[in-house]
Design an enzyme around this catalytic site. Structure first.
Site, PDB file in Angstrom:
ATOM      1  CD  GLU A 106      34.291  42.602  35.702  1.00 53.35           C
ATOM      2  OE1 GLU A 106      33.767  42.418  36.795  1.00 53.35           O
ATOM      3  OE2 GLU A 106      35.505  42.863  35.557  1.00 53.35           O
ATOM      4  CE  LYS A 117      48.021  48.582  42.125  1.00 55.14           C
ATOM      5  NZ  LYS A 117      46.708  48.483  41.463  1.00 55.14           N
ATOM      6  NE  ARG A 170      33.096  38.195  38.777  1.00 56.62           N
ATOM      7  CZ  ARG A 170      33.739  38.607  39.871  1.00 56.62           C
ATOM      8  NH1 ARG A 170      33.705  39.871  40.208  1.00 56.62           N
ATOM      9  NH2 ARG A 170      34.404  37.791  40.639  1.00 56.62           N
TER      10      ARG A 170
HETATM   11  C1  LIG Z   1      36.305  40.319  38.065  1.00 55.00           C
HETATM   12  C2  LIG Z   1      37.640  40.969  37.775  1.00 55.00           C
HETATM   13  N1  LIG Z   1      37.679  42.061  36.969  1.00 55.00           N
HETATM   14  C3  LIG Z   1      38.861  42.636  36.673  1.00 55.00           C
HETATM   15  C4  LIG Z   1      40.027  42.136  37.173  1.00 55.00           C
HETATM   16  C5  LIG Z   1      41.357  42.749  36.768  1.00 55.00           C
HETATM   17  N2  LIG Z   1      42.049  43.323  37.938  1.00 55.00           N
HETATM   18  C6  LIG Z   1      43.023  42.686  38.536  1.00 55.00           C
HETATM   19  S1  LIG Z   1      43.648  43.534  39.824  1.00 55.00           S
HETATM   20  C7  LIG Z   1      42.588  44.840  39.525  1.00 55.00           C
HETATM   21  C8  LIG Z   1      42.618  46.063  40.362  1.00 55.00           C
HETATM   22  C9  LIG Z   1      42.430  45.683  41.801  1.00 55.00           C
HETATM   23  O1  LIG Z   1      42.439  46.847  42.594  1.00 55.00           O
HETATM   24  P1  LIG Z   1      42.488  46.654  44.169  1.00 55.00           P
HETATM   25  O2  LIG Z   1      41.475  45.647  44.572  1.00 55.00           O
HETATM   26  O3  LIG Z   1      42.352  48.004  44.745  1.00 55.00           O
HETATM   27  O4  LIG Z   1      43.902  46.016  44.452  1.00 55.00           O
HETATM   28  P2  LIG Z   1      45.344  46.716  44.307  1.00 55.00           P
HETATM   29  O5  LIG Z   1      45.866  46.289  42.955  1.00 55.00           O
HETATM   30  O6  LIG Z   1      45.133  48.190  44.417  1.00 55.00           O
HETATM   31  O7  LIG Z   1      46.157  46.156  45.425  1.00 55.00           O
HETATM   32  C10 LIG Z   1      41.766  44.546  38.465  1.00 55.00           C
HETATM   33  C11 LIG Z   1      40.708  45.453  37.932  1.00 55.00           C
HETATM   34  C12 LIG Z   1      39.947  40.987  37.999  1.00 55.00           C
HETATM   35  N3  LIG Z   1      41.063  40.416  38.510  1.00 55.00           N
HETATM   36  N4  LIG Z   1      38.753  40.450  38.288  1.00 55.00           N
HETATM   37 MG   LIG Z   2      43.717  49.388  45.265  1.00 55.18          MG
END
Ligand SMILES: Cc1ncc(C[n+]2csc(CCOP(=O)(O)OP(=O)(O)O)c2C)c(N)n1
Ligand SMILES: [Mg+2]
Ligand SMILES: CC(=O)[C@@H](O)[C@H](O)COP(=O)(O)O
Length: 647
Positions: A376, A291, A404
């Site tokens: 969640e 990242k 959700r």
């Molecule tokens: C249901 C839900 N909960 C929380 C979030 C907030 N959120 C956005 S991106 C993220 C982290 C995502 O991590 P990953 O899937 O590993 O993607 P990366 O950012 O590492 O590319 C979170 C928790 C969301 N978008 N949707």
């Molecule tokens: Mg990730």
């Protein structure tokens, strides 16, 4: 400009890219140059607008390889959560839009079908892409369409339950489908849980394909060929596979596993994707990425690798706007103060400890905070279990993400009358993240839950007070909801009627203005404007909006007109519930309920969107004056509620 000219002019190769076909014919050297130019572009643009710079720096090579191997939009490229689709947008003709990224009228921060035929999933909620992909692949199979379906899913999103429901079905369906696991080991912070550990066990093992290739190369030079070699190789592959059994989990599911592959090595990713494309069934390509890759301020950012900052200094990565005291900070500090006194109070986060403030509690009481991953639904029912075990969990999530978990809140928590407090940050119109991030549904959706109490604090003083009241409730769940950004200045009540705070009043009782939560300040301003027209407005903050306080109905009966204004959808909102309570009490006073139309409102700044919705002091004052002066002319039939026409 031609690709050759672009190559010769560093920084200009990107200018030759108008669509995916332009990257298909590039050489490996040109791709390296282009990847560097894309990184420069992302840092330059997103440092000015703010946005998900860290996630997108991590998928530059991955996205290049995807667009070289597959033919979007005939082949469908899906992005889970969608916050990492900027490179996809750059390669599909939208570079010019980045000057207005996430701004009103500008490029969305997520895929947008209105922007491009290359985009499909617009929902920014995590863990959905594999389910979409399962459905798409089934549709193409049934229709006999030879089209690839490729879903990029992050290691964080993979901690969401829907992903495993989808994988279960994908395995059974057996349709051709490429799942690219973008494994950077992080959500915001390092991804938690057994799945994360499993992925890292894969990350740490040499990809058995790679080891096998080495063995093949070595054996390939020996004199013997043919069947014995194949058997030797097969035996070696089996042996290595057993040695790196972890990916067996996916393959035992019936999904082929390819990797781990270096997600920043375009040729390696391309080779894996081509193998997956031609496999003829579901395949997981496990890409290991970093990242913020290629930008030290992001790579070194311990907190969240510049996951989604506001505008920042491109040189240092430092935020340009010094964050003021946010609602989140007030919540976090008060939660710790409560935890000091209440050993039964524990915190739960769904992979967002810092953004929700739960991290503050974790720093003092690490043993009393649980990060459940992006889960969640599990958070809500696990909280129910914690409550059954004698604790009082505080589940902190963004308002939009609790949607959700409605069934879990309704039946796992409320039906059992369990003391769980849900703290909903980013409630109401948030702005840059657009419609799927708008926390406008909670008061309507959860307002129907029997025994659940909802508080909407108006400032830091009431947030502290109502949080304490919430965690003192031991016979059912509570919700505390507040908006994004800087906390409102404290607005003291002039008196309290039961739980209801009176914020302003006049000798005349023409209008009762119920200003919910962060709209309290707006209410006081409206009263001053309407007073200039000679009318008296009593401004009240109900504080606890569900159930509707009886005192609110009594106050309504003493006025000629009731107006409610809330940062949530009107349908089923506070105004709607108050009108119903008044009807039930046979209080025949007309009600005008102002709020957000139940719709998909575009992204922009919070102030801009609220202005578009005419939820400003000026607009509301104008409406209230019109309504009350209209009453002078002719009474409004209370039964019709005189609902205000709204978009
Ligand atoms: C249901 C839900 N909960 C929380 C979030 C907030 N959120 C956005 S991106 C993220 C982290 C995502 O991590 P990953 O899937 O590993 O993607 P990366 O950012 O590492 O590319 C979170 C928790 C969301 N978008 N949707
Ligand atoms: Mg990730
Ligand atoms: C993609 C996602 O869901 C989060 O990164 C979100 O964009 C964060 O919003 P805030 O900036 O309000 O914390």
């Amino acid at each position: 400009m031609s690709v050759e000219e672009g190559t010769a002019n560093h920084g200009r190769l990107l200018g030759t890219v108008r669509g995916p076909q332009d990257v298909k014919r590039m050489t490996a050297e040109q791709l390296d140059i282009l990847a560097a130019e894309i990184r420069d572009f992302l840092i330059a643009k997103v440092s000015r607008t703010g946005g998900h710079v860290g996630p997108n720096l991590g998928v530059v090579e991955l996205t290049l390889a995807m667009h070289r191997v597959f033919d979007s939009p005939r082949d469908r490229l899906l992005f889970d959560t969608g916050h990492q689709a900027y490179v996809h947008k750059i390669l599909t003709g939208r570079q010019e839009g980045f000057d207005k990224l996430r701004q009103r009228g500008g490029l969305s921060g997520y895929p947008s079908q209105a922007e491009s035929e290359h985009d499909l999933i617009e929902n920014s909620h995590a863990s959905t892409a594999l389910s979409y992909a399962d459905g798409l692949a089934k549709a193409y199979a049934l229709r006999g369409e030879k089209r690839s379906v490729v879903a990029v899913v992050g290691d964080g999103a993979l901690t969401g339950g829907m992903c495993w429901e989808a994988l279960n079905n994908i395995a059974t369906a057996g349709n051709p489908l490429v799942i690219v696991v973008n494994d950077n080991g992080r959500s915001y912070s390092p991804t938690i849980g057994g799945l994360a550990d499993h992925l890292s066990s894969l990350r740490l093992n040499p990809g058995y394909e790679k080891v096998l290739d080495t063995v093949k190369d070595a054996l390939g030079n020996t004199p013997f060929v043919g069947k014995p070699m194949y058997e030797v190789l097969h035996a070696v592959k089996k042996g290595i596979k057993d040695a790196v059994a972890p990916q067996a989990m996916f393959e035992d599911l019936g999904i082929k596993y390819v990797g781990p592959v270096d997600g920043h090595d375009v040729p390696a990713v391309e080779a894996a994707l081509r193998a997956a494309k031609n496999f003829g069934g579901p395949v997981i390509v496990h890409a290991v990425t970093r990242k913020g890759y290629g930008y030290r301020p992001a790579e070194d950012d311990e907190a969240d690798c510049l996951h989604g900052p506001g505008a920042f200094d491109a040189e240092t990565g430092k935020l340009l706007a010094v964050p003021s005291v946010k609602w989140t900070n007030v919540f976090a500090d008060e939660l710790v103060a409560i935890a000091d006194e209440r050993p039964d109070v524990v915190g739960i986060t769904a992979a967002m400890a810092e953004p929700t403030g739960i991290a503050t509690l974790a720093r003092k009481y690490p043993e009393r905070v649980y990060d459940v991953g992006i889960a969640e639904q599990h958070a809500a029912t696990s909280a129910a279990g914690l409550a059954m075990g004698g604790l009082h969990p505080v589940v902190a999530v963004y308002a939009t993400f609790l949607n959700r978990a409605f069934d879990q809140v309704l039946l796992d928590v409320a039906m059992h009358k369990l003391p769980v407090t849900f703290v909903l940050d980013r409630a109401g119109i948030t702005g840059p993240d657009g419609p799927s991030h708008y926390g406008i549904w909670d008061m309507s959706v959860f307002g129907v839950v029997p025994g659940l109490r909802i508080a909407a604090p108006r400032d830091s003083a009431t947030l502290r007070e109502e949080l304490r009241e919430a965690v003192a409730v031991d016979d059912g769940p509570t919700i505390l909801r507040f908006p994004t950004g800087t906390v409102a200045a404290d607005l003291p009540a002039v008196r309290r009627v039961g739980p209801v705070d009176v914020l302003a009043e006049s000798a005349r009782t023409d209008v009762l203005l119920v200003a919910v939560g962060s709209f309290a300040g707006l209410g006081v301003e409206v009263a001053a404007r309407v007073a200039e027209q000679g009318y008296g407005v009593t401004v009240v903050d109900p504080r606890w909006v569900r159930p509707v306080p009886a005192e609110l109905v009594e106050l309504a009966s003493a006025h000629r007109l009731v107006v409610t204004v809330e940062d949530g959808v009107r349908i089923g909102g506070v105004g709607s519930a108050l009108a119903q309570a008044m009807r039930d009490a046979d209080v025949r006073v007309p009600v005008k309920d102002l709020g957000v139309a139940a719709d998909w409102h575009p992204h922009g700044s919070r102030a801009q969107i609220l202005a578009d919705l005419r939820l400003t002091a000026q607009d509301v004052a104008r409406d209230v004056t019109g309504w009350i002066s209209g009453l002078d002319a002719a009474p409004v039939d209370p039964a019709t509620n005189g609902a205000r026409a709204q978009s």
